[in-house]
Each structure stands twice: as structure tokens, then as C-alpha cells.
Enzyme design. Structure first.
Site, PDB file in Angstrom:
ATOM      1  N   GLU A   1       0.856  -1.196   0.000  1.00 24.08           N
ATOM      2  CA  GLU A   1       0.000   0.000   0.000  1.00 24.08           C
ATOM      3  C   GLU A   1       0.884   1.235   0.000  1.00 24.08           C
TER       4      GLU A   1
ATOM      5  N   ARG B   1      -0.099   4.415   0.620  1.00 27.38           N
ATOM      6  CA  ARG B   1      -0.419   5.331   1.732  1.00 27.38           C
ATOM      7  C   ARG B   1       0.268   4.869   3.007  1.00 27.38           C
TER       8      ARG B   1
ATOM      9  N   LEU C   1      -3.665   2.067   6.188  1.00 24.90           N
ATOM     10  CA  LEU C   1      -4.449   1.116   5.395  1.00 24.90           C
ATOM     11  C   LEU C   1      -5.904   1.587   5.327  1.00 24.90           C
TER      12      LEU C   1
ATOM     13  N   GLY D   1       3.587  -0.144  -5.709  1.00 25.74           N
ATOM     14  CA  GLY D   1       3.875  -1.426  -6.359  1.00 25.74           C
ATOM     15  C   GLY D   1       3.891  -1.249  -7.863  1.00 25.74           C
TER      16      GLY D   1
ATOM     17  N   THR E   1      -6.264  -1.433  -6.774  1.00 22.55           N
ATOM     18  CA  THR E   1      -5.706  -0.081  -6.635  1.00 22.55           C
ATOM     19  C   THR E   1      -6.762   1.027  -6.621  1.00 22.55           C
TER      20      THR E   1
ATOM     21  N   GLU F   1     -26.747  19.280 -11.854  1.00 20.72           N
ATOM     22  CA  GLU F   1     -26.715  17.910 -12.390  1.00 20.72           C
ATOM     23  C   GLU F   1     -27.074  17.932 -13.863  1.00 20.72           C
TER      24      GLU F   1
ATOM     25  N   VAL G   1     -22.634  22.430 -16.898  1.00 15.35           N
ATOM     26  CA  VAL G   1     -21.664  23.480 -16.605  1.00 15.35           C
ATOM     27  C   VAL G   1     -20.808  23.655 -17.852  1.00 15.35           C
TER      28      VAL G   1
ATOM     29  N   ASP H   1     -13.027  -1.256  -7.265  1.00 15.86           N
ATOM     30  CA  ASP H   1     -13.408  -0.134  -8.138  1.00 15.86           C
ATOM     31  C   ASP H   1     -12.796  -0.219  -9.531  1.00 15.86           C
TER      32      ASP H   1
ATOM     33  N   HIS I   1     -42.414  -5.195  17.036  1.00 19.43           N
ATOM     34  CA  HIS I   1     -43.214  -3.960  17.075  1.00 19.43           C
ATOM     35  C   HIS I   1     -42.802  -3.139  18.285  1.00 19.43           C
TER      36      HIS I   1
HETATM   37  P1  FAD Z   1      -9.571   1.888  -2.671  1.00 15.52           P
HETATM   38  O1  FAD Z   1     -10.329   1.950  -1.419  1.00 15.52           O
HETATM   39  O2  FAD Z   1      -9.503   3.115  -3.512  1.00 15.52           O
HETATM   40  O3  FAD Z   1      -8.103   1.414  -2.278  1.00 15.52           O
HETATM   41  C1  FAD Z   1      -7.070   1.354  -3.211  1.00 15.52           C
HETATM   42  C2  FAD Z   1      -5.755   1.544  -2.497  1.00 15.52           C
HETATM   43  O4  FAD Z   1      -4.705   1.189  -3.379  1.00 15.52           O
HETATM   44  C3  FAD Z   1      -5.487   2.976  -2.074  1.00 15.52           C
HETATM   45  O5  FAD Z   1      -5.240   3.047  -0.689  1.00 15.52           O
HETATM   46  C4  FAD Z   1      -4.262   3.394  -2.881  1.00 15.52           C
HETATM   47  O6  FAD Z   1      -3.380   4.238  -2.149  1.00 15.52           O
HETATM   48  C5  FAD Z   1      -3.597   2.062  -3.154  1.00 15.52           C
HETATM   49  N1  FAD Z   1      -2.781   2.019  -4.368  1.00 15.52           N
HETATM   50  C6  FAD Z   1      -3.102   2.455  -5.603  1.00 15.52           C
HETATM   51  N2  FAD Z   1      -2.106   2.190  -6.477  1.00 15.52           N
HETATM   52  C7  FAD Z   1      -1.124   1.589  -5.775  1.00 15.52           C
HETATM   53  C8  FAD Z   1       0.152   1.055  -6.116  1.00 15.52           C
HETATM   54  N3  FAD Z   1       0.614   1.058  -7.380  1.00 15.52           N
HETATM   55  N4  FAD Z   1       0.906   0.532  -5.125  1.00 15.52           N
HETATM   56  C9  FAD Z   1       0.456   0.500  -3.842  1.00 15.52           C
HETATM   57  N5  FAD Z   1      -0.750   0.960  -3.470  1.00 15.52           N
HETATM   58  C10 FAD Z   1      -1.533   1.485  -4.428  1.00 15.52           C
HETATM   59  N6  FAD Z   1     -18.669   3.069  -0.615  1.00 15.52           N
HETATM   60  C11 FAD Z   1     -19.597   2.468   0.161  1.00 15.52           C
HETATM   61  O7  FAD Z   1     -19.865   1.275  -0.017  1.00 15.52           O
HETATM   62  N7  FAD Z   1     -20.250   3.148   1.153  1.00 15.52           N
HETATM   63  C12 FAD Z   1     -20.016   4.453   1.396  1.00 15.52           C
HETATM   64  O8  FAD Z   1     -20.625   5.033   2.300  1.00 15.52           O
HETATM   65  C13 FAD Z   1     -19.062   5.122   0.589  1.00 15.52           C
HETATM   66  N8  FAD Z   1     -18.794   6.420   0.802  1.00 15.52           N
HETATM   67  C14 FAD Z   1     -17.858   7.049   0.024  1.00 15.52           C
HETATM   68  C15 FAD Z   1     -17.641   8.410   0.233  1.00 15.52           C
HETATM   69  C16 FAD Z   1     -16.714   9.082  -0.548  1.00 15.52           C
HETATM   70  C17 FAD Z   1     -16.473  10.551  -0.305  1.00 15.52           C
HETATM   71  C18 FAD Z   1     -15.971   8.370  -1.541  1.00 15.52           C
HETATM   72  C19 FAD Z   1     -14.943   9.070  -2.373  1.00 15.52           C
HETATM   73  C20 FAD Z   1     -16.193   7.027  -1.756  1.00 15.52           C
HETATM   74  C21 FAD Z   1     -17.152   6.350  -0.988  1.00 15.52           C
HETATM   75  N9  FAD Z   1     -17.434   5.004  -1.179  1.00 15.52           N
HETATM   76  C22 FAD Z   1     -18.388   4.378  -0.415  1.00 15.52           C
HETATM   77  C23 FAD Z   1     -16.744   4.215  -2.222  1.00 15.52           C
HETATM   78  C24 FAD Z   1     -15.617   3.366  -1.603  1.00 15.52           C
HETATM   79  O9  FAD Z   1     -14.727   4.204  -0.912  1.00 15.52           O
HETATM   80  C25 FAD Z   1     -14.882   2.603  -2.689  1.00 15.52           C
HETATM   81  O10 FAD Z   1     -15.794   1.885  -3.487  1.00 15.52           O
HETATM   82  C26 FAD Z   1     -13.890   1.611  -2.093  1.00 15.52           C
HETATM   83  O11 FAD Z   1     -12.940   2.274  -1.288  1.00 15.52           O
HETATM   84  C27 FAD Z   1     -13.176   0.824  -3.189  1.00 15.52           C
HETATM   85  O12 FAD Z   1     -12.286  -0.067  -2.611  1.00 15.52           O
HETATM   86  P2  FAD Z   1     -10.986  -0.578  -3.401  1.00 15.52           P
HETATM   87  O13 FAD Z   1     -10.292  -1.505  -2.475  1.00 15.52           O
HETATM   88  O14 FAD Z   1     -11.362  -1.052  -4.749  1.00 15.52           O
HETATM   89  O15 FAD Z   1     -10.097   0.735  -3.636  1.00 15.52           O
HETATM   90  P1  NAI Z   2     -21.790   9.459  -9.191  1.00 16.82           P
HETATM   91  O1  NAI Z   2     -21.499   8.631 -10.366  1.00 16.82           O
HETATM   92  O2  NAI Z   2     -22.608   8.912  -8.074  1.00 16.82           O
HETATM   93  O3  NAI Z   2     -22.540  10.805  -9.641  1.00 16.82           O
HETATM   94  C1  NAI Z   2     -21.978  11.711 -10.527  1.00 16.82           C
HETATM   95  C2  NAI Z   2     -23.113  12.564 -11.076  1.00 16.82           C
HETATM   96  O4  NAI Z   2     -22.520  13.609 -11.804  1.00 16.82           O
HETATM   97  C3  NAI Z   2     -24.055  11.818 -12.001  1.00 16.82           C
HETATM   98  O5  NAI Z   2     -25.384  12.031 -11.585  1.00 16.82           O
HETATM   99  C4  NAI Z   2     -23.759  12.420 -13.365  1.00 16.82           C
HETATM  100  O6  NAI Z   2     -24.910  12.471 -14.204  1.00 16.82           O
HETATM  101  C5  NAI Z   2     -23.289  13.803 -12.980  1.00 16.82           C
HETATM  102  N1  NAI Z   2     -22.406  14.438 -13.945  1.00 16.82           N
HETATM  103  C6  NAI Z   2     -21.412  13.874 -14.661  1.00 16.82           C
HETATM  104  N2  NAI Z   2     -20.804  14.799 -15.416  1.00 16.82           N
HETATM  105  C7  NAI Z   2     -21.425  15.977 -15.166  1.00 16.82           C
HETATM  106  C8  NAI Z   2     -21.247  17.305 -15.624  1.00 16.82           C
HETATM  107  N3  NAI Z   2     -20.309  17.601 -16.508  1.00 16.82           N
HETATM  108  N4  NAI Z   2     -22.056  18.272 -15.147  1.00 16.82           N
HETATM  109  C9  NAI Z   2     -23.032  17.986 -14.237  1.00 16.82           C
HETATM  110  N5  NAI Z   2     -23.245  16.727 -13.766  1.00 16.82           N
HETATM  111  C10 NAI Z   2     -22.439  15.754 -14.218  1.00 16.82           C
HETATM  112  O7  NAI Z   2     -20.356   9.972  -8.686  1.00 16.82           O
HETATM  113  P2  NAI Z   2     -19.906  10.669  -7.344  1.00 16.82           P
HETATM  114  O8  NAI Z   2     -21.060  11.272  -6.635  1.00 16.82           O
HETATM  115  O9  NAI Z   2     -18.755  11.515  -7.725  1.00 16.82           O
HETATM  116  O10 NAI Z   2     -19.397   9.435  -6.502  1.00 16.82           O
HETATM  117  C11 NAI Z   2     -18.309   8.634  -7.006  1.00 16.82           C
HETATM  118  C12 NAI Z   2     -18.417   7.216  -6.577  1.00 16.82           C
HETATM  119  O11 NAI Z   2     -18.217   7.106  -5.179  1.00 16.82           O
HETATM  120  C13 NAI Z   2     -19.756   6.619  -6.902  1.00 16.82           C
HETATM  121  O12 NAI Z   2     -19.565   5.658  -7.909  1.00 16.82           O
HETATM  122  C14 NAI Z   2     -20.246   5.990  -5.656  1.00 16.82           C
HETATM  123  O13 NAI Z   2     -20.551   4.645  -5.845  1.00 16.82           O
HETATM  124  C15 NAI Z   2     -19.095   6.123  -4.649  1.00 16.82           C
HETATM  125  N6  NAI Z   2     -19.687   6.612  -3.416  1.00 16.82           N
HETATM  126  C16 NAI Z   2     -20.547   5.782  -2.742  1.00 16.82           C
HETATM  127  C17 NAI Z   2     -21.192   6.218  -1.608  1.00 16.82           C
HETATM  128  C18 NAI Z   2     -22.156   5.317  -0.946  1.00 16.82           C
HETATM  129  O14 NAI Z   2     -22.191   4.134  -1.265  1.00 16.82           O
HETATM  130  N7  NAI Z   2     -22.965   5.806  -0.004  1.00 16.82           N
HETATM  131  C19 NAI Z   2     -20.967   7.552  -1.056  1.00 16.82           C
HETATM  132  C20 NAI Z   2     -20.071   8.362  -1.861  1.00 16.82           C
HETATM  133  C21 NAI Z   2     -19.453   7.875  -2.989  1.00 16.82           C
END
Ligand code: FAD
Ligand code: NAI
Length: 469
Positions: A34, A36, A39, A116, A145, A205, A239, A316, A448
Site C-alpha cells: 500500500e 499510503r 491502510l 507497487g 488499486t 446535475e 456546466v 473499483d 413492534h
Molecule cells: P480503494 O479503497 O480506492 O483502495 C485502493 C488503495 O490502493 C489505495 O489506498 C491506494 O493508495 C492504493 N494504491 C493504488 N495504487 C497503488 C500502487 N501502485 N501501489 C500501492 N498501493 C496502491 N462506498 C460504500 O460502499 N459506502 C459508502 O458510504 C461510501 N462512501 C464514500 C464516500 C466518498 C467521499 C468516496 C470518495 C467514496 C465512498 N465510497 C463508499 C466508495 C468506496 O470508498 C470505494 O468503493 C472503495 O474504497 C473501493 O475499494 P478498493 O479496495 O477497490 O479501492
Molecule cells: P456518481 O457517479 O454517483 O454521480 C456523478 C453525477 O454527476 C451523475 O449524476 C452524473 O450524471 C453527474 N455528472 C457527470 N458529469 C457531469 C457534468 N459535466 N455536469 C453535471 N453533472 C455531471 O459519482 P460521485 O457522486 O462523484 O461518486 C463517485 C463514486 O463514489 C460513486 O460511484 C459511488 O458509488 C461512490 N460513493 C458511494 C457512496 C455510498 O455508497 N454511499 C458515497 C459516496 C461515494
């Protein structure tokens, strides 16, 4: 130092660290790489956990300000100490990432801090912050990643006034006005945080509805709830540019997506939240001949193998929703497949939750999808305003909707907008995983008074009728 392993995992997020733990549990010798210092990946550091910490803090503030009185609780002046709120969020993140450190040690996983980079289909170079390198080899390598915010070419972020979710989770001042580009899940969750803290939030949006993939009836009611909170929506709006008006003000130019009159919207900050894209920087995919598909994700087979069989990919960076629990389930399935087991991961029953208030949670098909598939279905709905538990809590916004096959009664989708929808959706997932009919759910005894009775009542409404409606 040991450099030969059974499995190397790149990335310590909910995909990577879960793969490492499950692998160790099954007896594999595992290394976790990792870049970062901590973790937990995006989810624990700059995603799920910090956003939920701020959602909970801001909801507590909102509750004290706007809901205490109806409960007969008198409060004096209430104010927010944003630095303390952020410090609490940091403490939650730190405790959670340290918890993962503990699990990694407990499971005797060797951890390498650094980037990595592939040397071959079975070897990796890890480069730490000081530039020191270590070469690791393994029979199998799992890429996890993750992803980063998708940049918006018309409005590059500067990390200060035009920002992504990374910075929005760590603001030192509450902005007076915040423009969010993207009415997706980040826009709604972080928009809610700042709207509750007093910011005038505008969400722009492109499409005609918020969170386009979710059931329209649910999202249109969620939009009304968020409008009551003060969020202003510009839907079907694109936008076309933007920038800096002066030292304190930024702006976006926007116009109807189909074309039309342009409008300028000024604010203190712009949050760009238009999606996330897979992250492969520094990985050296080209060295092993792996190429992302047209959707920028890595193509994999049903064993999570990339085009190079010794290299798997999860989370992801592959197809499907970018959510933490999907990454973790793929991690477990991937490792168990490597171990020769026959795991089961049903993509149709992965729940999706938006942690606004009311919360929105869903599993299975939306009405729009069923119509598109020409599937005949029955609908049962139950509003929370008819729930005794919701009335007792003064939480009567929203409803539960159950969609079931018109002939077989098999549940095809469940959509919940309401208090604690995120926790309630688990029952819906269990039901759908075991191919429950709406009658199966309707006949289960629910405690309930609970919010979950609304699910039973909605299931009853599909068939012979809800009792309390
Ligand atoms: P990541 O969590 O992105 O982890 C990848 C890791 O790989 C990172 O730590 C990175 O530093 C490391 N890495 C990358 N390249 C390399 C390399 N070459 N060598 C070593 N390390 C590397 N999902 C939910 O289900 N519920 C939520 O409430 C939710 N809220 C979110 C809120 C926000 C603001 C955001 C941005 C995302 C949210 N998500 C949520 C989405 C969720 O965070 C991701 O889907 C999830 O973290 C994906 O897991 P991952 O293991 O695929 O990747
Ligand atoms: P998103 O894919 O959920 O939403 C992006 C939105 O932006 C869409 O509605 C799209 O139509 C709009 N959009 C795209 N281009 C645009 C433009 N040029 N102008 C105006 N609108 C535009 O992506 P978001 O909110 O950035 O989240 C990213 C990822 O993080 C999501 O895939 C989500 O799964 C994950 N996430 C999950 C959470 C959860 O599970 N509770 C919480 C936060 C993030």
C-alpha cells in the site's frame, strides 16, 4: 526479509485488505502493498468513514436545532466548532485504520509501504517514500488499486476553492455558499453535511434527475426532502465553464443540458463530484500487457483473472458499482476461487445506500428497469407516516416500495427512503438472495414497533393489503 509469497495484494482498501485477511485465513502466505501510510484505502481515509462521521455530526447539530423542540427539549444558542468536528472525524478515521493494522498483524500478513510496480506477471517492485526498492515475487498477484475523482476538464481543481471530495471532507471553515457539480451520491451526502451546517448549497446535475441509476419515485421524494433542508437543485443543467471572480468568490457558467440561456452561479467553493475513475498510475500495467477496456476498467473473467491468468483484479477497477462492500465481497470470492473453493457472489443483490437523512437504500431492479425489460410486476408501498415507530421518533418522511413478479410473486426489487433505511436493507438483501416472494416477507413476524414493520407492510401491500393503511 521474506520476498517470496503465495499471493501479493496491491492496494490496502476494502478490496485489498479483505483479500489479504481472507487469504491468510485460508493458509496463504500474503504480502500487502500500500502506498499510503495508513491502510483502508479510499473508504477509510477519504471516503465512507470520514463522510459518515461528518454526516453524523452535522445530523446531530441539525437535530438539536430543528427537531429538539418538538420533543419538548429546550435548547439555547447552538453553534458549531468546525475544527472540533473535523478533529473528531480524524479520530474516527485514525481508530478505524489502526484497527486494520491490528487485523493485518493478527493474521501474520507482511505489509510493504510503497508503490507497487509490475516487473513481470509474478513479480513486483515496491518503491517506498525514501526511494528504497524491494522486489517481491508470488504465484498470484491481486490488483486492488481503487479509484480517484474524475477530473472535469472545463474546471480543473486547485485543492482550495475548486475541490474534490478529498478536500471537502477536511474544510477548516464552513463555506457560506457551495456549488456542487454532480447530483450523484457524493453531491447529495456532502451537500447534506454542509447544508445542515448552514451553507447555501447548490447542486448542478447534467441529467434530469438526481442519482440517475436509482428508482425515480424514490429519488424525486429524496430531492424534496433535501430541498426542505435548503439544497437548491439545477437539474438537466450543464456546466460550460467557470473560474475565479475574485479572491473570495468562484463561479460556474451553466445552461440547460439541451442548450439554452446561460446563467452564472457564484459561490465560495466549487466541489466537483462527477464520478470516479480507476487508478493505475505507477503500476506498470503495460509491462505485463494488461490494457483497460473502453470504460477504463480492467476486463476480468468470472474468476477475477485479467488477460494475464496469474493476475487478478477486484474492486473499483473492475466492472460494477464503485462501492466498498462490493470490493470486499469480490476480495473474498477471488481468494476462495484461488483456493479452489466455489464461492457465490450475486451482483443482483448488492445493496446501494445514500446516507442522507432520510436515508435511501435499494436492492434489485428499479421500476424503470422492469418497464424497460417488459417485465410484468406488482407494487406494494407503505409510507413511514403510517408507522407507529416513525411517528414516535418524528421521522415520518419516506416509504418502502416492494416490487414483485406479477406471476410468481418473487421479489424483484426493494426501495426504501426513510429513517435507518441503510440498516433495513439487509433484510431485503437476505430475502432476495433466497428468492423470497413478497408473501414470504409479509408473513415474517417483525418486532413492534420498528421501522422494519414498514417493509412487512409494503410486502403485504403487494398482495392482500397492508394492515395499517
Ligand atoms: P480503494 O479503497 O480506492 O483502495 C485502493 C488503495 O490502493 C489505495 O489506498 C491506494 O493508495 C492504493 N494504491 C493504488 N495504487 C497503488 C500502487 N501502485 N501501489 C500501492 N498501493 C496502491 N462506498 C460504500 O460502499 N459506502 C459508502 O458510504 C461510501 N462512501 C464514500 C464516500 C466518498 C467521499 C468516496 C470518495 C467514496 C465512498 N465510497 C463508499 C466508495 C468506496 O470508498 C470505494 O468503493 C472503495 O474504497 C473501493 O475499494 P478498493 O479496495 O477497490 O479501492
Ligand atoms: P456518481 O457517479 O454517483 O454521480 C456523478 C453525477 O454527476 C451523475 O449524476 C452524473 O450524471 C453527474 N455528472 C457527470 N458529469 C457531469 C457534468 N459535466 N455536469 C453535471 N453533472 C455531471 O459519482 P460521485 O457522486 O462523484 O461518486 C463517485 C463514486 O463514489 C460513486 O460511484 C459511488 O458509488 C461512490 N460513493 C458511494 C457512496 C455510498 O455508497 N454511499 C458515497 C459516496 C461515494
Amino acid at each position: 526479509m521474506e520476498t517470496k509469497f503465495d499471493i501479493l495484494v496491491i492496494g490496502g482498501g476494502p478490496g485489498g485488505y479483505v483479500a489479504a485477511i481472507r487469504g491468510a485465513q485460508l493458509g496463504f502466505k500474503i504480502a500487502l502493498v500500500e502506498k499510503r501510510d495508513t491502510l483502508g484505502g479510499t473508504c477509510l481515509n477519504v471516503g465512507c468513514i470520514p463522510s459518515k462521521a461528518l454526516l453524523d455530526s452535522s445530523e446531530a447539530y441539525h437535530l438539536i436545532q430543528h427537531k429538539a423542540e418538538v420533543h419538548g427539549i429546550k435548547v439555547g444558542d447552538v453553534s458549531v466548532d468546525i475544527s472540533k468536528m473535523m478533529a473528531r472525524k480524524e479520530a474516527v478515521v485514525s481508530a478505524t485504520t489502526k484497527g486494520i493494522d491490528y487485523l493485518i498483524k493478527k493474521n501474520k500478513i507482511t505489509r510493504f509501504q510503497g508503490i507497487g510496480t509490475f516487473l513481470s506477471s509474478t513479480s513486483l517492485r515496491v518503491t517506498d517514500k525514501a526511494g528504497n526498492t524491494t522486489e517481491l515475487t508470488a504465484d498470484r498477484i491481486i490488483i486492488a488499486t481503487g479509484s480517484i475523482p474524475t477530473p472535469f476538464p472545463l474546471l480543473p481543481t486547485d485543492g482550495k476553492r475548486i475541490i474534490t471530495s478529498n478536500e471537502a471532507l477536511s474544510l477548516t471553515e464552513i463555506p457560506s455558499r457551495l456549488t456542487i457539480i454532480g447530483g450523484g451520491v457524493i453531491g447529495l451526502e456532502l451537500g447534506s453535511v454542509y447544508a445542515r451546517l448552514g451553507t447555501a448549497v447548490s447542486i448542478v446535475e447534467y441529467l434530469p434527475a438526481i442519482v440517475p441509476g436509482m428508482d425515480k419515485e424514490l429519488t424525486s421524494q429524496l430531492q424534496k426532502s433535501l430541498e426542505k433542508l435548503g439544497i437548491r437543485f439545477y437539474l438537466g443543467t450543464k456546466v460550460t465553464g467557470g473560474g475565479y471572480s475574485n479572491d473570495t468568490t468562484v463561479y460556474v457558467d451553466m445552461e440547460p443540458s439541451k442548450g439554452g440561456k446561460s446563467e452564472k452561479l457564484e459561490s465560495d467553493l466549487i466541489l466537483v463530484a462527477i464520478g470516479r475513475q480507476p487508478y493505475f498510475d505507477g503500476l506498470g500495467l503495460e509491462r505485463v500487457g494488461i490494457t483497460p477496456g473502453p470504460d477504463k476498467r480492467l476486463p476480468v473473467n468470472d474468476h477475477f483473472q485479467t488477460t494475464v491468468p496469474s493476475i487478478c483484479a477486484i474492486g473499483d477497477i473492475i466492472k460494477g458499482p464503485m462501492i466498498a462492500h462490493k470490493a470486499s465481497e469480490e476480495a473474498v470470492a477471488c481468494i476462495e476461487l484461488i483456493a479452489g473453493q466455489k464461492p457465490h457472489l450475486n451482483y443482483q443483490t448488492i445493496p446501494f445506500v445514500i446516507y442522507t437523512w432520510p436515508e435511501a437504500a435499494a436492492v434489485g431492479a428499479t421500476e424503470e428497469q422492469l418497464k424497460q425489460d417488459n417485465r410484468s410486476y406488482k407494487t406494494g408501498k407503505f409510507p413511514f407516516k403510517a408507522s407507529g415507530r416513525a411517528r414516535a421518533a418524528e421521522e415520518s418522511e419516506g416509504f418502502v416500495k416492494v416490487l414483485a413478479d406479477a406471476d410468481t410473486d418473487e421479489v424483484l426489487g426493494i426501495h426504501i427512503l426513510g429513517p435507518r433505511a441503510a440498516d433495513m436493507i439487509g433484510e431485503a438483501v437476505l430475502g432476495m438472495e433466497y428468492k423470497a416472494s413478497s408473501e414470504d416477507i409479509a408473513r415474517l413476524t417483525h418486532a413492534h414497533p420498528t421501522y422494519s414493520e414498514a417493509l412487512k407492510e409494503a410486502a403485504l401491500a403487494v398482495g392482500s393489503g397492508a394492515i395499517h393503511l
